[in-house]
Design a protein around this motif. Structure first.
Motif, PDB file in Angstrom:
ATOM      1  N   ALA A  49      97.556 -31.540  13.827  1.00 16.51           N
ATOM      2  CA  ALA A  49      96.450 -31.171  12.935  1.00 16.51           C
ATOM      3  C   ALA A  49      95.848 -32.421  12.313  1.00 16.51           C
ATOM      4  O   ALA A  49      96.570 -33.344  11.932  1.00 16.51           O
ATOM      5  CB  ALA A  49      96.950 -30.219  11.857  1.00 16.51           C
ATOM      6  N   SER A  50      94.527 -32.440  12.220  1.00 19.19           N
ATOM      7  CA  SER A  50      93.840 -33.569  11.598  1.00 19.19           C
ATOM      8  C   SER A  50      92.867 -33.051  10.539  1.00 19.19           C
ATOM      9  O   SER A  50      92.693 -31.848  10.372  1.00 19.19           O
ATOM     10  CB  SER A  50      93.109 -34.386  12.668  1.00 19.19           C
ATOM     11  OG  SER A  50      92.151 -33.606  13.334  1.00 19.19           O
ATOM     12  N   SER A  51      92.234 -33.966   9.849  1.00 19.36           N
ATOM     13  CA  SER A  51      91.332 -33.631   8.759  1.00 19.36           C
ATOM     14  C   SER A  51      90.319 -32.559   9.169  1.00 19.36           C
ATOM     15  O   SER A  51      89.703 -32.645  10.226  1.00 19.36           O
ATOM     16  CB  SER A  51      90.599 -34.895   8.318  1.00 19.36           C
ATOM     17  OG  SER A  51      89.726 -34.622   7.252  1.00 19.36           O
ATOM     18  N   GLY A  52      90.200 -31.513   8.331  1.00 22.91           N
ATOM     19  CA  GLY A  52      89.250 -30.439   8.570  1.00 22.91           C
ATOM     20  C   GLY A  52      89.780 -29.296   9.422  1.00 22.91           C
ATOM     21  O   GLY A  52      89.096 -28.294   9.594  1.00 22.91           O
ATOM     22  N   GLN A  53      90.985 -29.436   9.970  1.00 22.02           N
ATOM     23  CA  GLN A  53      91.556 -28.378  10.806  1.00 22.02           C
ATOM     24  C   GLN A  53      92.522 -27.522  10.008  1.00 22.02           C
ATOM     25  O   GLN A  53      93.140 -27.976   9.055  1.00 22.02           O
ATOM     26  CB  GLN A  53      92.295 -28.971  12.002  1.00 22.02           C
ATOM     27  CG  GLN A  53      91.387 -29.602  13.022  1.00 22.02           C
ATOM     28  CD  GLN A  53      92.167 -30.000  14.248  1.00 22.02           C
ATOM     29  OE1 GLN A  53      93.153 -30.711  14.162  1.00 22.02           O
ATOM     30  NE2 GLN A  53      91.705 -29.535  15.397  1.00 22.02           N
ATOM     31  N   TRP A  54      92.682 -26.254  10.449  1.00 17.86           N
ATOM     32  CA  TRP A  54      93.635 -25.333   9.850  1.00 17.86           C
ATOM     33  C   TRP A  54      95.010 -25.562  10.461  1.00 17.86           C
ATOM     34  O   TRP A  54      95.166 -25.562  11.677  1.00 17.86           O
ATOM     35  CB  TRP A  54      93.219 -23.885  10.085  1.00 17.86           C
ATOM     36  CG  TRP A  54      92.003 -23.517   9.299  1.00 17.86           C
ATOM     37  CD1 TRP A  54      90.710 -23.571   9.734  1.00 17.86           C
ATOM     38  CD2 TRP A  54      91.967 -23.073   7.952  1.00 17.86           C
ATOM     39  NE1 TRP A  54      89.865 -23.176   8.726  1.00 17.86           N
ATOM     40  CE2 TRP A  54      90.612 -22.860   7.616  1.00 17.86           C
ATOM     41  CE3 TRP A  54      92.941 -22.834   6.988  1.00 17.86           C
ATOM     42  CZ2 TRP A  54      90.208 -22.417   6.364  1.00 17.86           C
ATOM     43  CZ3 TRP A  54      92.535 -22.383   5.736  1.00 17.86           C
ATOM     44  CH2 TRP A  54      91.192 -22.186   5.440  1.00 17.86           C
ATOM     45  N   VAL A  55      96.022 -25.761   9.625  1.00 17.25           N
ATOM     46  CA  VAL A  55      97.403 -25.899  10.089  1.00 17.25           C
ATOM     47  C   VAL A  55      97.938 -24.503  10.379  1.00 17.25           C
ATOM     48  O   VAL A  55      97.953 -23.640   9.509  1.00 17.25           O
ATOM     49  CB  VAL A  55      98.286 -26.601   9.034  1.00 17.25           C
ATOM     50  CG1 VAL A  55      99.733 -26.620   9.486  1.00 17.25           C
ATOM     51  CG2 VAL A  55      97.784 -28.010   8.770  1.00 17.25           C
ATOM     52  N   LEU A  56      98.349 -24.281  11.617  1.00 19.23           N
ATOM     53  CA  LEU A  56      98.855 -22.981  12.036  1.00 19.23           C
ATOM     54  C   LEU A  56     100.367 -22.954  12.203  1.00 19.23           C
ATOM     55  O   LEU A  56     100.982 -21.896  12.098  1.00 19.23           O
ATOM     56  CB  LEU A  56      98.200 -22.573  13.358  1.00 19.23           C
ATOM     57  CG  LEU A  56      96.669 -22.526  13.349  1.00 19.23           C
ATOM     58  CD1 LEU A  56      96.144 -22.238  14.741  1.00 19.23           C
ATOM     59  CD2 LEU A  56      96.192 -21.494  12.342  1.00 19.23           C
ATOM     60  N   ALA A  57     100.971 -24.111  12.488  1.00 12.67           N
ATOM     61  CA  ALA A  57     102.401 -24.142  12.788  1.00 12.67           C
ATOM     62  C   ALA A  57     102.973 -25.540  12.602  1.00 12.67           C
ATOM     63  O   ALA A  57     102.236 -26.507  12.452  1.00 12.67           O
ATOM     64  CB  ALA A  57     102.637 -23.681  14.226  1.00 12.67           C
ATOM     65  N   ARG A  58     104.313 -25.611  12.641  1.00  9.98           N
ATOM     66  CA  ARG A  58     105.044 -26.883  12.631  1.00  9.98           C
ATOM     67  C   ARG A  58     105.859 -26.937  13.923  1.00  9.98           C
ATOM     68  O   ARG A  58     106.495 -25.955  14.310  1.00  9.98           O
ATOM     69  CB  ARG A  58     105.984 -26.964  11.433  1.00  9.98           C
ATOM     70  CG  ARG A  58     106.797 -28.255  11.393  1.00  9.98           C
ATOM     71  CD  ARG A  58     107.753 -28.311  10.216  1.00  9.98           C
ATOM     72  NE  ARG A  58     107.109 -28.095   8.944  1.00  9.98           N
ATOM     73  CZ  ARG A  58     106.451 -29.028   8.235  1.00  9.98           C
ATOM     74  NH1 ARG A  58     106.345 -30.250   8.703  1.00  9.98           N
ATOM     75  NH2 ARG A  58     105.915 -28.730   7.079  1.00  9.98           N
ATOM     76  N   ALA A  59     105.859 -28.089  14.602  1.00 11.74           N
ATOM     77  CA  ALA A  59     106.602 -28.255  15.851  1.00 11.74           C
ATOM     78  C   ALA A  59     108.104 -28.298  15.570  1.00 11.74           C
ATOM     79  O   ALA A  59     108.563 -29.108  14.771  1.00 11.74           O
ATOM     80  CB  ALA A  59     106.173 -29.535  16.557  1.00 11.74           C
ATOM     81  N   LEU A  60     108.851 -27.427  16.221  1.00 10.64           N
ATOM     82  CA  LEU A  60     110.306 -27.426  16.104  1.00 10.64           C
ATOM     83  C   LEU A  60     110.958 -28.203  17.245  1.00 10.64           C
ATOM     84  O   LEU A  60     112.130 -28.577  17.155  1.00 10.64           O
ATOM     85  CB  LEU A  60     110.848 -25.999  16.073  1.00 10.64           C
ATOM     86  CG  LEU A  60     110.380 -25.144  14.898  1.00 10.64           C
ATOM     87  CD1 LEU A  60     110.951 -23.743  15.015  1.00 10.64           C
ATOM     88  CD2 LEU A  60     110.779 -25.784  13.567  1.00 10.64           C
ATOM     89  N   THR A  61     110.211 -28.401  18.328  1.00  8.51           N
ATOM     90  CA  THR A  61     110.654 -29.237  19.437  1.00  8.51           C
ATOM     91  C   THR A  61     109.498 -30.152  19.812  1.00  8.51           C
ATOM     92  O   THR A  61     108.352 -29.916  19.427  1.00  8.51           O
ATOM     93  CB  THR A  61     111.078 -28.397  20.667  1.00  8.51           C
ATOM     94  OG1 THR A  61     109.994 -27.546  21.055  1.00  8.51           O
ATOM     95  CG2 THR A  61     112.306 -27.547  20.367  1.00  8.51           C
ATOM     96  N   ALA A  62     109.791 -31.202  20.559  1.00 16.04           N
ATOM     97  CA  ALA A  62     108.774 -32.175  20.971  1.00 16.04           C
ATOM     98  C   ALA A  62     108.186 -31.799  22.318  1.00 16.04           C
ATOM     99  O   ALA A  62     108.782 -31.046  23.086  1.00 16.04           O
ATOM    100  CB  ALA A  62     109.394 -33.566  21.056  1.00 16.04           C
ATOM    101  N   ALA A  63     106.997 -32.332  22.593  1.00 17.13           N
ATOM    102  CA  ALA A  63     106.356 -32.202  23.907  1.00 17.13           C
ATOM    103  C   ALA A  63     106.151 -33.606  24.449  1.00 17.13           C
ATOM    104  O   ALA A  63     105.637 -34.477  23.746  1.00 17.13           O
ATOM    105  CB  ALA A  63     105.014 -31.492  23.785  1.00 17.13           C
ATOM    106  N   SER A  64     106.553 -33.822  25.686  1.00 19.01           N
ATOM    107  CA  SER A  64     106.368 -35.150  26.280  1.00 19.01           C
ATOM    108  C   SER A  64     105.028 -35.269  27.004  1.00 19.01           C
ATOM    109  O   SER A  64     104.587 -36.365  27.312  1.00 19.01           O
ATOM    110  CB  SER A  64     107.513 -35.482  27.232  1.00 19.01           C
ATOM    111  OG  SER A  64     107.597 -34.519  28.259  1.00 19.01           O
ATOM    112  N   ALA A  65     104.375 -34.118  27.263  1.00 19.40           N
ATOM    113  CA  ALA A  65     103.091 -34.150  27.973  1.00 19.40           C
ATOM    114  C   ALA A  65     102.313 -32.862  27.730  1.00 19.40           C
ATOM    115  O   ALA A  65     102.883 -31.836  27.346  1.00 19.40           O
ATOM    116  CB  ALA A  65     103.329 -34.325  29.469  1.00 19.40           C
TER     117      ALA A  65
END
Length: 81
Positions: A49-65
């Motif tokens: 999420a960046s400035s001006g966007q709505w935060v919908l979730a928090r990452a519980l695991t990582a994505a490599s791609a």
């Protein structure tokens, strides 16, 4: 975002159950780190999420791609200033 118990192989046009709270799976739009606050990109994939966007979730695991399925906690944290 779909429930964790759902089949993890989806194709465009498939019918799915959409989840609105708790923990689910979301397809990454880019490389992501665990703990990042997430918003949707123009394709509906998750991104940091960046400035001006709505935060919908928090990452519980990582994505490599892009295209990786990650676990997320839906938090509806509001808009980033």
């Amino acid at each position: 975002i779909v429930p964790v118990s759902e089949d993890e192989s989806y194709k465009k046009g498939d019918d799915i159950t959409v989840q609105v709270k708790d923990i689910g799976i979301w397809k990454a739009g880019a490389e992501l780190e665990k703990g990042m606050l997430l918003a949707a990109d123009s394709d509906g994939l998750c991104q940091e999420a960046s400035s001006g966007q709505w935060v919908l979730a928090r990452a519980l695991t990582a994505a490599s791609a892009k295209g990786d399925l990650i676990r997320v906690q839906i938090i509806h944290a509001g808009k980033i200033a």
